[in-house]
Design a protein around this motif. Structure first.
Motif, PDB file in Angstrom:
ATOM      1  N   THR A   1       0.839  -1.196   0.000  1.00  0.00           N
ATOM      2  CA  THR A   1       0.000   0.000   0.000  1.00  0.00           C
ATOM      3  C   THR A   1       0.874   1.245   0.000  1.00  0.00           C
ATOM      4  OG1 THR A   1      -1.806  -1.134   1.134  1.00  0.00           O
ATOM      5  CG2 THR A   1      -1.779   1.263   1.255  1.00  0.00           C
ATOM      6  N   VAL A   2       0.701   2.051  -1.035  1.00  0.00           N
ATOM      7  CA  VAL A   2       1.406   3.324  -1.171  1.00  0.00           C
ATOM      8  C   VAL A   2       0.415   4.428  -0.832  1.00  0.00           C
ATOM      9  CG1 VAL A   2       2.607   4.884  -2.742  1.00  0.00           C
ATOM     10  CG2 VAL A   2       2.938   2.405  -2.950  1.00  0.00           C
ATOM     11  N   ILE A   3       0.787   5.297   0.087  1.00  0.00           N
ATOM     12  CA  ILE A   3      -0.079   6.405   0.499  1.00  0.00           C
ATOM     13  C   ILE A   3       0.513   7.687  -0.064  1.00  0.00           C
ATOM     14  CG2 ILE A   3      -1.152   7.567   2.461  1.00  0.00           C
ATOM     15  CD1 ILE A   3      -0.315   4.907   4.031  1.00  0.00           C
ATOM     16  N   GLY A   4      -0.213   8.295  -0.972  1.00  0.00           N
ATOM     17  CA  GLY A   4       0.256   9.504  -1.641  1.00  0.00           C
ATOM     18  C   GLY A   4       0.415   9.272  -3.131  1.00  0.00           C
TER      19      GLY A   4
ATOM     20  N   GLY B   1      -2.715   2.307 -15.473  1.00  0.00           N
ATOM     21  CA  GLY B   1      -2.485   0.893 -15.200  1.00  0.00           C
ATOM     22  C   GLY B   1      -2.342   0.545 -13.737  1.00  0.00           C
ATOM     23  N   LEU B   2      -2.326   1.554 -12.865  1.00  0.00           N
ATOM     24  CA  LEU B   2      -2.213   1.305 -11.429  1.00  0.00           C
ATOM     25  C   LEU B   2      -3.590   1.327 -10.769  1.00  0.00           C
ATOM     26  CD1 LEU B   2       0.787   3.685 -10.559  1.00  0.00           C
ATOM     27  CD2 LEU B   2       0.880   1.189 -10.863  1.00  0.00           C
ATOM     28  N   THR B   3      -3.693   0.642  -9.653  1.00  0.00           N
ATOM     29  CA  THR B   3      -4.893   0.738  -8.831  1.00  0.00           C
ATOM     30  C   THR B   3      -4.736   1.934  -7.912  1.00  0.00           C
ATOM     31  OG1 THR B   3      -5.250  -1.654  -8.879  1.00  0.00           O
ATOM     32  CG2 THR B   3      -6.333  -0.421  -7.118  1.00  0.00           C
ATOM     33  N   VAL B   4      -5.432   3.009  -8.235  1.00  0.00           N
ATOM     34  CA  VAL B   4      -5.356   4.247  -7.455  1.00  0.00           C
ATOM     35  C   VAL B   4      -6.732   4.520  -6.864  1.00  0.00           C
ATOM     36  CG1 VAL B   4      -4.828   6.714  -7.488  1.00  0.00           C
ATOM     37  CG2 VAL B   4      -3.555   5.143  -8.974  1.00  0.00           C
ATOM     38  N   ARG B   5      -6.775   4.745  -5.569  1.00  0.00           N
ATOM     39  CA  ARG B   5      -8.040   5.000  -4.883  1.00  0.00           C
ATOM     40  C   ARG B   5      -8.028   6.430  -4.332  1.00  0.00           C
ATOM     41  NH1 ARG B   5     -10.053   0.046  -5.070  1.00  0.00           N
ATOM     42  NH2 ARG B   5      -8.693  -1.771  -4.773  1.00  0.00           N
ATOM     43  N   PRO B   6      -8.533   7.386  -5.134  1.00  0.00           N
ATOM     44  CA  PRO B   6      -8.584   8.778  -4.652  1.00  0.00           C
ATOM     45  C   PRO B   6      -9.688   8.932  -3.604  1.00  0.00           C
ATOM     46  CG  PRO B   6      -9.631   8.588  -6.789  1.00  0.00           C
ATOM     47  CD  PRO B   6      -9.063   7.239  -6.497  1.00  0.00           C
ATOM     48  N   GLY B   7      -9.640  10.062  -2.933  1.00  0.00           N
ATOM     49  CA  GLY B   7     -10.648  10.328  -1.917  1.00  0.00           C
ATOM     50  C   GLY B   7     -10.578   9.397  -0.732  1.00  0.00           C
ATOM     51  N   THR B   8      -9.411   8.831  -0.479  1.00  0.00           N
ATOM     52  CA  THR B   8      -9.225   7.875   0.620  1.00  0.00           C
ATOM     53  C   THR B   8      -8.326   8.486   1.681  1.00  0.00           C
ATOM     54  OG1 THR B   8      -9.433   6.010  -0.911  1.00  0.00           O
ATOM     55  CG2 THR B   8      -8.467   5.555   1.250  1.00  0.00           C
ATOM     56  N   THR B   9      -8.854   8.687   2.866  1.00  0.00           N
ATOM     57  CA  THR B   9      -8.077   9.257   3.965  1.00  0.00           C
ATOM     58  C   THR B   9      -7.547   8.141   4.854  1.00  0.00           C
ATOM     59  OG1 THR B   9      -9.386  11.291   3.968  1.00  0.00           O
ATOM     60  CG2 THR B   9      -8.137  10.789   5.967  1.00  0.00           C
TER      61      THR B   9
ATOM     62  N   GLN C   1      -1.413  -1.069  -4.412  1.00  0.00           N
ATOM     63  CA  GLN C   1      -2.476  -0.083  -4.533  1.00  0.00           C
ATOM     64  C   GLN C   1      -1.966   1.259  -4.023  1.00  0.00           C
ATOM     65  OE1 GLN C   1      -5.874  -0.749  -1.991  1.00  0.00           O
ATOM     66  NE2 GLN C   1      -4.642  -1.171  -0.173  1.00  0.00           N
ATOM     67  N   VAL C   2      -2.529   2.338  -4.576  1.00  0.00           N
ATOM     68  CA  VAL C   2      -2.156   3.694  -4.174  1.00  0.00           C
ATOM     69  C   VAL C   2      -3.390   4.363  -3.580  1.00  0.00           C
ATOM     70  CG1 VAL C   2      -1.211   5.908  -4.925  1.00  0.00           C
ATOM     71  CG2 VAL C   2      -0.481   3.795  -6.064  1.00  0.00           C
ATOM     72  N   LEU C   3      -3.249   4.896  -2.378  1.00  0.00           N
ATOM     73  CA  LEU C   3      -4.328   5.606  -1.702  1.00  0.00           C
ATOM     74  C   LEU C   3      -3.969   7.089  -1.634  1.00  0.00           C
ATOM     75  CD1 LEU C   3      -4.861   3.215   1.374  1.00  0.00           C
ATOM     76  CD2 LEU C   3      -5.803   3.008  -0.941  1.00  0.00           C
ATOM     77  N   ASP C   4      -4.947   7.939  -1.883  1.00  0.00           N
ATOM     78  CA  ASP C   4      -4.693   9.373  -1.806  1.00  0.00           C
ATOM     79  C   ASP C   4      -5.978  10.078  -1.373  1.00  0.00           C
ATOM     80  OD1 ASP C   4      -2.398  11.424  -2.951  1.00  0.00           O
ATOM     81  OD2 ASP C   4      -4.411  12.295  -3.049  1.00  0.00           O
ATOM     82  N   ARG C   5      -5.825  11.058  -0.501  1.00  0.00           N
ATOM     83  CA  ARG C   5      -7.014  11.758  -0.013  1.00  0.00           C
ATOM     84  C   ARG C   5      -7.557  12.762  -1.033  1.00  0.00           C
ATOM     85  NH1 ARG C   5      -4.461  15.758   4.632  1.00  0.00           N
ATOM     86  NH2 ARG C   5      -3.197  17.058   3.228  1.00  0.00           N
ATOM     87  N   GLY C   6      -6.762  13.113  -2.035  1.00  0.00           N
ATOM     88  CA  GLY C   6      -7.202  14.057  -3.057  1.00  0.00           C
ATOM     89  C   GLY C   6      -8.167  13.432  -4.044  1.00  0.00           C
ATOM     90  N   ARG C   7      -8.720  14.281  -4.900  1.00  0.00           N
ATOM     91  CA  ARG C   7      -9.690  13.811  -5.880  1.00  0.00           C
ATOM     92  C   ARG C   7      -9.030  13.186  -7.107  1.00  0.00           C
ATOM     93  NH1 ARG C   7     -13.272  19.092  -6.681  1.00  0.00           N
ATOM     94  NH2 ARG C   7     -11.169  19.995  -6.582  1.00  0.00           N
TER      95      ARG C   7
END
Length: 317
Positions: free
Chosen positions: A9-12, A123-131, A32-38
């Motif tokens: 899990t990559v945050i940012g 091609g990456l699993t990016v989940r925006p809006g995730t705090t 997976q990449v998690l980011d709080r931004g849109r």
């Protein structure tokens, strides 16, 4: 879910986090990449202002000759995502323009710098809006075990998610960052010298750097973006708009512009640049990684990409 079955899990989702995730994916790792931004971007930030993207974060890209990042930039240029901009900027002070200074070739992004982050995210699993609220020993992200966790963000932000008594928390807390405000100024027509691409501003309490946003993006829009000094930003973090008059005055003085802009916008960067980027490419302890432009000095887009890539390859091994 066990750590072995969970993704790294990559945050940012800035350039460092996306580069790290790409290196892991290229090595066959689930990530997976998690980011709080849109949307992806981080400090490769663009905002649509008056119908066009305006770059608010990193002002340009550079690429060292023969470096892996140079190949990435060349590919962006080939596909029209980036364009060669200039190797020459002006130097200005409170008394106006003084000289020109040459350096490496800088690149701009016609579609705004965020378009480059969007491309890296392909091609990456990016989940925006995730705090994310906590990264703990194990490692675990919000209590869920993962094989590894990456915090691709400024150290002070990472420290908020980590145990302050843990080794990763100590690494993150050791970083000091300076703030800045990005102020966008728009006129009906160009009011500054035709050969001005950007200007380093010396000895001014309000502004350090001015970029011609229309020139760097190639659409000739009469729009400037000024980046403030850290001291002015620190005084106005709670009310950024209050700093705009001082920035307008500084820009007009530095570039010899006779009239105020027709409109302005301001963006706050609480953590704009590291006070002292580390020489090491990344931090990694007990399955928790730290990367970004606080690592791999100097603090540039290339450094952030290299930091994330190096960490991703280390984790893949």
């Amino acid at each position: 879910m066990t750590p072995d079955s969970a993704p790294v899990t990559v945050i940012g989702a800035g350039v460092a986090g996306l580069a790290c995730a790409r290196a892991l994916r290229d090595a066959g790792r689930d990530v997976q990449v998690l980011d709080r931004g849109r949307a992806p971007g981080g400090r490769l930030s663009s905002r649509t202002v008056r119908g066009r993207p305006v770059d608010l974060g990193a002002s340009y890209l550079t690429a060292s000759d023969g470096s892996p990042f140079a190949a990435v930039v060349a590919d962006w240029v080939d596909r029209g995502l980036a364009r060669p901009w200039t190797d020459t900027f002006a130097v200005a002070g409170p008394e106006g323009l003084r000289e020109r200074t040459s350096g490496p070739l800088r690149y701009g992004a016609p579609g705004g710098s965020r378009s480059l982050a969007t491309d890296l995210a392909t091609g990456l699993t990016v989940r925006p809006g995730t705090t994310v609220r906590a990264v703990s020993a194990g490692p675990a992200v919000d209590g869920r075990a993962v094989p590894a966790a990456v915090l691709a963000m400024p150290g002070p932000q990472a420290a908020r998610l980590l145990d302050p008594a843990g080794p990763a928390g100590h690494l993150a807390a050791a970083e000091t960052w300076h703030p800045a405000l990005a102020v966008v100024l728009g006129w009906a027509g160009r009011r500054w010298p035709a050969d001005l691409h950007g200007a380093f501003v010396h000895d001014d309490p309000a502004v350090e750097w001015i970029a011609d946003d229309g020139d760097r993006r190639g659409d000739a829009a009469p729009v400037l973006v000024a980046h403030t000094t850290a001291s002015l930003a620190a005084d106005h973090l709670d009310e950024p708009a209050a700093a705009v008059p001082a920035v307008v005055a500084a820009v007009r003085s530095a570039l010899g512009i006779e009239v105020d802009p027709e409109w302005t916008e301001v963006h706050r960067w609480t953590f704009a640049r590291p006070a002292a980027p580390r020489e090491e490419p990344f931090g990694l302890v007990d399955g928790i990684g730290l990367c970004g432009d606080g690592w791999h000095a100097p603090a540039k887009v290339e450094g952030a990409w290299s930091s994330g890539t190096a960490l991703g390859r280390a984790l893949a091994r």
